[in-house]
Design a protein around this motif. Structure first.
Motif, short mmCIF file in Angstrom:
data_model
loop_
_atom_site.label_atom_id
_atom_site.label_comp_id
_atom_site.label_asym_id
_atom_site.label_seq_id
_atom_site.Cartn_x
_atom_site.Cartn_y
_atom_site.Cartn_z
N ILE A 82 1.27 11.68 -4.23
CA ILE A 82 1.48 12.47 -3.00
C ILE A 82 3.08 12.91 -3.05
O ILE A 82 3.40 14.15 -2.74
CB ILE A 82 1.04 12.00 -1.61
CG1 ILE A 82 -0.30 11.65 -1.46
CG2 ILE A 82 1.99 12.84 -0.51
CD1 ILE A 82 -0.87 11.00 -0.32
N SER A 83 3.68 11.84 -3.33
CA SER A 83 5.39 11.96 -3.23
C SER A 83 5.71 13.15 -4.20
O SER A 83 6.60 13.85 -4.09
CB SER A 83 6.15 10.77 -3.46
OG SER A 83 5.77 10.03 -2.24
N ARG A 129 0.74 -1.23 0.06
CA ARG A 129 -0.03 0.02 -0.03
C ARG A 129 0.90 1.20 0.14
O ARG A 129 0.34 2.32 -0.70
CB ARG A 129 -0.99 0.13 1.48
CG ARG A 129 -2.21 -1.15 1.06
CD ARG A 129 -3.04 -1.00 2.09
NE ARG A 129 -3.86 0.44 2.08
CZ ARG A 129 -4.71 0.92 2.12
NH1 ARG A 129 -5.69 -0.34 2.38
NH2 ARG A 129 -5.32 2.07 2.39
N SER A 130 2.04 1.06 0.71
CA SER A 130 2.84 2.35 0.76
C SER A 130 3.39 2.67 -0.71
O SER A 130 3.90 3.74 -1.02
CB SER A 130 4.04 2.27 1.77
OG SER A 130 4.87 1.32 1.22
N HIS A 131 3.23 2.02 -1.69
CA HIS A 131 3.84 1.90 -2.92
C HIS A 131 2.54 2.36 -3.98
O HIS A 131 2.88 2.15 -5.21
CB HIS A 131 4.46 1.01 -3.43
CG HIS A 131 5.74 0.53 -2.55
ND1 HIS A 131 6.06 -0.74 -2.30
CD2 HIS A 131 6.48 1.29 -1.63
CE1 HIS A 131 7.21 -0.82 -1.39
NE2 HIS A 131 7.39 0.47 -0.93
N SER A 132 1.32 2.67 -3.43
CA SER A 132 0.15 2.48 -4.34
C SER A 132 0.65 4.16 -5.30
O SER A 132 1.08 4.94 -5.13
CB SER A 132 -1.10 2.81 -3.48
OG SER A 132 -0.96 4.07 -2.91
N ARG A 190 -1.51 6.09 -5.55
CA ARG A 190 -1.86 7.67 -4.72
C ARG A 190 -0.84 7.97 -4.04
O ARG A 190 -0.41 9.18 -3.86
CB ARG A 190 -3.10 7.33 -3.56
CG ARG A 190 -3.49 8.36 -2.73
CD ARG A 190 -4.65 8.12 -1.69
NE ARG A 190 -4.89 8.96 -1.02
CZ ARG A 190 -4.36 9.52 0.30
NH1 ARG A 190 -3.14 8.62 0.69
NH2 ARG A 190 -4.59 10.31 0.86
N ASP A 191 -0.17 7.24 -3.09
CA ASP A 191 1.11 7.58 -2.40
C ASP A 191 2.29 8.23 -3.28
O ASP A 191 3.04 8.90 -2.96
CB ASP A 191 1.70 6.20 -1.61
CG ASP A 191 0.79 5.93 -0.52
OD1 ASP A 191 0.51 6.91 0.28
OD2 ASP A 191 0.24 4.81 -0.48
N CYS A 192 2.41 7.38 -4.40
CA CYS A 192 3.36 8.31 -5.59
C CYS A 192 3.03 9.60 -6.10
O CYS A 192 3.76 10.46 -6.26
CB CYS A 192 3.57 7.20 -6.88
SG CYS A 192 4.15 5.63 -6.42
#
Length: 373
Positions: free
Chosen positions: A332-333, A323-326, A328-330
């Motif tokens: 955000i980054s 999930r931290s690599h979803s 959405r997270d990308c």
């Protein structure tokens, strides 16, 4: 007809200046003296050759328009090479200066993410008027501007391409552009500031590798690694992408390019130009993105990227452990990087080297996540 040609030889990736530069001269230059020792002759193109290559500079062959002229696609009759020909409008008082600046910036640089110049032509047309043009390798997939903002039909009409960029493609383009800037800022003999980074100056080849082009406003920083040159006059670059300090007469620096890069990243992630009508009354693209971090990022992201992220989630393609690599997270980054690069204070902006490190981590995370699909 008398022709004065400025030619550049691409030999083992190096661009070498020769013959007459920007005007009449009877003196033999140091560069000239070495020509006879080269194995391959310089490629020299006349006005007539360019006229034939573009079907007499037909409007149907126009693939771009800049502040100093038009860009045409063409085919050199000599060997069938597909080229992009930037013809300077010499009625513009700064066009000749732009021509010289671009030649000076490009003659000694080589990088896989910087547009390749084939040759230059400084000549006289059939009416006796001065003529200047720069000839580049043609980028088959056009500019990033077209892919981000043209309708699908318009893109097809103009370039013969479809318009759709995935999150992974956008991150890869961001890496390509950052790689070019890192080279210009830190790995050239003298640092070069591009001064006009924007989507229309990012060109994509057959495999969607991005190349930074249009060095007409570029400045070579005098002295080893010094972060500034003489003072700029007014706004240097394009409104919306220009660092705020330039508008106050501050000196041109590599941090100014980083600001433009930050705006470019935010534009790629949100799909909104910095000049969008939404940005009025003190609101700008930087603040627009900053205020939604991190929880409301999906509310401002390009709808195409939102749809991509939602499709992955709905189809159960994202495992809990990834999930931290979803997507959405990308996202955000990426928006964090865009915001960090476009802060008002130059000294508080990320360095382009740090940006590159972060971008590779983001792309690796996304690829790792996609491996679980």
């Amino acid at each position: 007809m008398i022709i004065i040609t400025v030619a550049f030889l691409m030999s083992t990736g190096t661009i070498i200046k020769s013959f007459f530069l920007f005007g009449w001269s009877k003196k033999k230059s140091k560069d000239q003296s070495s020509v006879s020792h080269l194995r391959k002759p310089f490629r020299q193109l006349s006005y007539e050759a360019l006229l034939k290559a573009t079907d007499r500079f037909s409007s149907s062959n126009v693939i771009g328009k800049g502040r100093f002229g038009f860009v045409y696609k063409g085919v050199l009759q000599e060997d069938g090479t597909n080229v992009a020909i930037k013809v300077l409008d010499l009625k513009h008082r700064r066009a000749s200066k732009s021509f010289k600046a671009e030649c000076k910036a490009l003659r000694n640089i080589r990088h896989r993410n910087i547009v390749k110049i084939i040759t230059c032509c400084s000549s006289i047309d059939f009416k006796g008027n001065d003529f200047k043009a720069l000839i580049y390798e043609l980028m088959a997939n056009g500019s990033l501007e077209i892919w981000l903002h043209s309708s699908g039909q318009e893109a097809n009409n103009r370039q013969g391409i479809a318009q759709s960029l995935t999150l992974l493609q956008r991150i890869s383009i961001a890496i390509d552009v950052a790689s070019a800037l890192d080279y210009l800022h830190h790995n050239c003999r003298k640092p070069i500031v591009h001064c006009d980074l924007k989507p229309s100056n990012i060109l994509l080849n057959n495999d969607m590798t991005a190349h930074v082009g249009d060095f007409g406003l570029a400045r070579i920083i005098s002295g080893p690694r010094k972060p500034k040159v003489r003072r700029s006059i007014g706004v240097r670059g394009t409104i919306g992408y220009t660092a705020p300090e330039y508008g106050m007469g501050r000196e041109v620096t590599v941090q100014g390019d980083v600001y433009s890069y930050g705006i470019l990243v935010l534009e790629m992630m949100t799909g909104k130009r910095p000049t969008d009508s939404l940005f009025e009354g003190g609101l700008n693209l930087h603040n627009y993105a900053k205020t939604v971090l991190p929880d409301q990022v999906m509310e401002i992201a390009d709808p195409k990227l939102v749809h991509e992220a939602q499709a992955a989630t709905i189809n159960n393609q994202i495992r809990v452990r990834a999930r931290s690599h979803s997507p959405r997270d990308c996202l955000i980054s990426m928006i964090r990087i865009g915001v960090a690069c476009s802060v008002e204070s130059p000294q508080d902006r990320m360095t382009i080297s740090a940006v590159l490190t972060e971008l590779h981590l983001i792309r690796n995370n996304l690829l790792r996540n996609q491996a679980h699909y």
